[in-house]
Motif scaffolding. Structure first.
Motif, PDB file in Angstrom:
ATOM      1  N   CYS A  99      17.450   4.479  24.465  1.00 49.52           N
ATOM      2  CA  CYS A  99      18.280   3.680  25.365  1.00 49.52           C
ATOM      3  C   CYS A  99      18.580   4.432  26.663  1.00 49.52           C
ATOM      4  O   CYS A  99      18.815   3.818  27.705  1.00 49.52           O
ATOM      5  N   GLU A 100      18.593   5.767  26.616  1.00 48.61           N
ATOM      6  CA  GLU A 100      18.833   6.566  27.819  1.00 48.61           C
ATOM      7  C   GLU A 100      17.586   6.658  28.691  1.00 48.61           C
ATOM      8  O   GLU A 100      17.674   6.929  29.888  1.00 48.61           O
ATOM      9  N   GLN A 101      16.451   6.400  28.096  1.00 43.54           N
ATOM     10  CA  GLN A 101      15.190   6.559  28.824  1.00 43.54           C
ATOM     11  C   GLN A 101      14.644   5.242  29.360  1.00 43.54           C
ATOM     12  O   GLN A 101      13.871   5.229  30.312  1.00 43.54           O
ATOM     13  N   ASP A 102      15.015   4.130  28.723  1.00 44.74           N
ATOM     14  CA  ASP A 102      14.461   2.832  29.098  1.00 44.74           C
ATOM     15  C   ASP A 102      15.594   1.848  29.341  1.00 44.74           C
ATOM     16  O   ASP A 102      16.291   1.443  28.410  1.00 44.74           O
ATOM     17  N   GLN A 103      15.783   1.477  30.623  1.00 51.11           N
ATOM     18  CA  GLN A 103      16.882   0.585  30.977  1.00 51.11           C
ATOM     19  C   GLN A 103      16.699  -0.806  30.375  1.00 51.11           C
ATOM     20  O   GLN A 103      17.667  -1.423  29.934  1.00 51.11           O
ATOM     21  N   ASP A 104      15.451  -1.277  30.339  1.00 50.50           N
ATOM     22  CA  ASP A 104      15.208  -2.602  29.768  1.00 50.50           C
ATOM     23  C   ASP A 104      15.577  -2.631  28.280  1.00 50.50           C
ATOM     24  O   ASP A 104      16.170  -3.597  27.788  1.00 50.50           O
ATOM     25  N   PHE A 105      15.211  -1.550  27.588  1.00 49.10           N
ATOM     26  CA  PHE A 105      15.550  -1.479  26.173  1.00 49.10           C
ATOM     27  C   PHE A 105      17.060  -1.403  25.982  1.00 49.10           C
ATOM     28  O   PHE A 105      17.617  -2.021  25.079  1.00 49.10           O
ATOM     29  N   LEU A 106      17.726  -0.667  26.840  1.00 42.37           N
ATOM     30  CA  LEU A 106      19.182  -0.572  26.772  1.00 42.37           C
ATOM     31  C   LEU A 106      19.825  -1.942  26.973  1.00 42.37           C
ATOM     32  O   LEU A 106      20.776  -2.302  26.277  1.00 42.37           O
ATOM     33  N   ASN A 107      19.289  -2.707  27.928  1.00 43.05           N
ATOM     34  CA  ASN A 107      19.838  -4.042  28.181  1.00 43.05           C
ATOM     35  C   ASN A 107      19.656  -4.949  26.958  1.00 43.05           C
ATOM     36  O   ASN A 107      20.556  -5.718  26.594  1.00 43.05           O
ATOM     37  N   MET A 108      18.508  -4.857  26.308  1.00 42.07           N
ATOM     38  CA  MET A 108      18.242  -5.672  25.131  1.00 42.07           C
ATOM     39  C   MET A 108      19.186  -5.320  23.986  1.00 42.07           C
ATOM     40  O   MET A 108      19.764  -6.197  23.335  1.00 42.07           O
ATOM     41  N   VAL A 109      19.339  -4.008  23.751  1.00 38.54           N
ATOM     42  CA  VAL A 109      20.192  -3.577  22.647  1.00 38.54           C
ATOM     43  C   VAL A 109      21.655  -3.904  22.941  1.00 38.54           C
ATOM     44  O   VAL A 109      22.420  -4.271  22.033  1.00 38.54           O
ATOM     45  N   THR A 110      22.062  -3.791  24.197  1.00 37.08           N
ATOM     46  CA  THR A 110      23.442  -4.139  24.569  1.00 37.08           C
ATOM     47  C   THR A 110      23.709  -5.613  24.320  1.00 37.08           C
ATOM     48  O   THR A 110      24.775  -6.001  23.802  1.00 37.08           O
ATOM     49  N   ALA A 111      22.740  -6.461  24.679  1.00 41.09           N
ATOM     50  CA  ALA A 111      22.885  -7.897  24.420  1.00 41.09           C
ATOM     51  C   ALA A 111      22.952  -8.170  22.912  1.00 41.09           C
ATOM     52  O   ALA A 111      23.751  -8.999  22.449  1.00 41.09           O
ATOM     53  N   LEU A 112      22.111  -7.462  22.157  1.00 39.19           N
ATOM     54  CA  LEU A 112      22.140  -7.624  20.696  1.00 39.19           C
ATOM     55  C   LEU A 112      23.483  -7.185  20.124  1.00 39.19           C
ATOM     56  O   LEU A 112      24.048  -7.864  19.258  1.00 39.19           O
TER      57      LEU A 112
END
Length: 280
Positions: A99-112
């Protein structure tokens, strides 16, 4: 040992028979006298069948109530465990270094994570409502059965007393009508009267109230089951909204599920080609 009965074989047959007879008399003196069942049918068979039928229905209702309460508790516990696990999974993903390396992944996990927390909140609200409107009423309804079963036991004890005294009356009625026998017969009838009245009162009360109690289950449980259905409808309606919003946030046009599956298989093949996971 003077009180023990011993059978010693002797040659004369008559002596052996005499010894057995004496032993039999000795045993019979030590068996408490029991008055047999009355010859008169004191409770009509139709009444007994009605009683057994109505009580059998209540016994079945008690078992069903216990089973339903147990199953509802298991269901709500499983619901809570599911939503809590979902929240924990999203929190574990948020703590992943990816999540610290990929902003798109962070956004997805935050939404989840937001969706899972909303789901857990609605799930807790649903469980609380079911606990209050379904499980607790089931528990209160089940608490009535011990008193009912005790009333049935008291009725059975009254019936046994009734039979015992009726048999006693019949015994004196069959004897020769001497002065002492007539006196005992009168006394036995006096003892019988209140016991008979007591049984008949208990029997009538149960035959009147058991069907009423059984039929009351419909009016009692209908609001609970309506509440259960409404709680499920509200919960799954909210889940539809929550996961609909989540789908929109995570949607990636141009990348259908089949493409994602092919991409995952390709990455897995690359991982398998590494020397550290190669087959020996």
């Amino acid at each position: 040992m003077q009180n023990c009965v011993s059978f010693r074989p002797t040659k004369p047959r008559s002596a052996s028979s005499t010894g057995i007879l004496q032993a039999w008399r000795w045993l019979m003196k030590r068996i408490p006298f029991k008055i047999g069942q009355p010859k008169k049918q004191i409770v009509p068979k139709t009444v007994e069948r009605d009683f057994e039928r109505e009580y059998g229905k209540l016994q079945q209702l008690e078992e069903q109530t216990k089973r339903l309460q147990k199953d509802m508790k298991k269901s709500t516990d499983a619901d809570l465990a599911m939503s809590k696990s979902a929240v924990k999974i999203s929190l574990d993903l948020l703590s992943n270094p990816l999540c610290e390396q990929d902003q798109d992944f962070l956004n997805m996990v935050t939404a989840l994570d937001t969706a899972m927390k909303r789901m857990d909140a609605f799930n807790q609200e649903k469980v609380n409502q079911i606990q209050k409107t379904v499980i607790e009423p089931l528990k209160k309804f089940g608490s009535v059965f011990p008193s009912l079963n005790m009333a049935v036991k008291r009725r059975e004890q009254a019936l046994q007393d009734y039979r015992r005294l009726q048999a006693k009356v019949e015994k004196y009625e069959e004897k020769e009508k001497t002065g002492p026998v007539l006196a005992k017969l009168h006394q036995a009838r006096e003892e019988l009267r209140p016991v008979r009245d007591d049984f008949e009162a208990k029997n009538k009360q149960l035959l009147d109230e058991m069907p009423r109690f059984y039929n009351s289950r419909l009016d009692y449980f209908q609001p609970s089951f309506e509440s259960l259905i409404r709680a499920q409808v509200v919960y799954y309606s909210e889940m539809h909204k929550i996961f609909g919003d989540l789908t929109q946030q995570l949607a990636q046009p141009g990348r259908p599920d089949e493409q994602r599956e092919r991409e995952n298989e390709a990455r897995l093949s690359e991982l398998r080609a590494l020397s550290i996971v190669a087959d020996d």
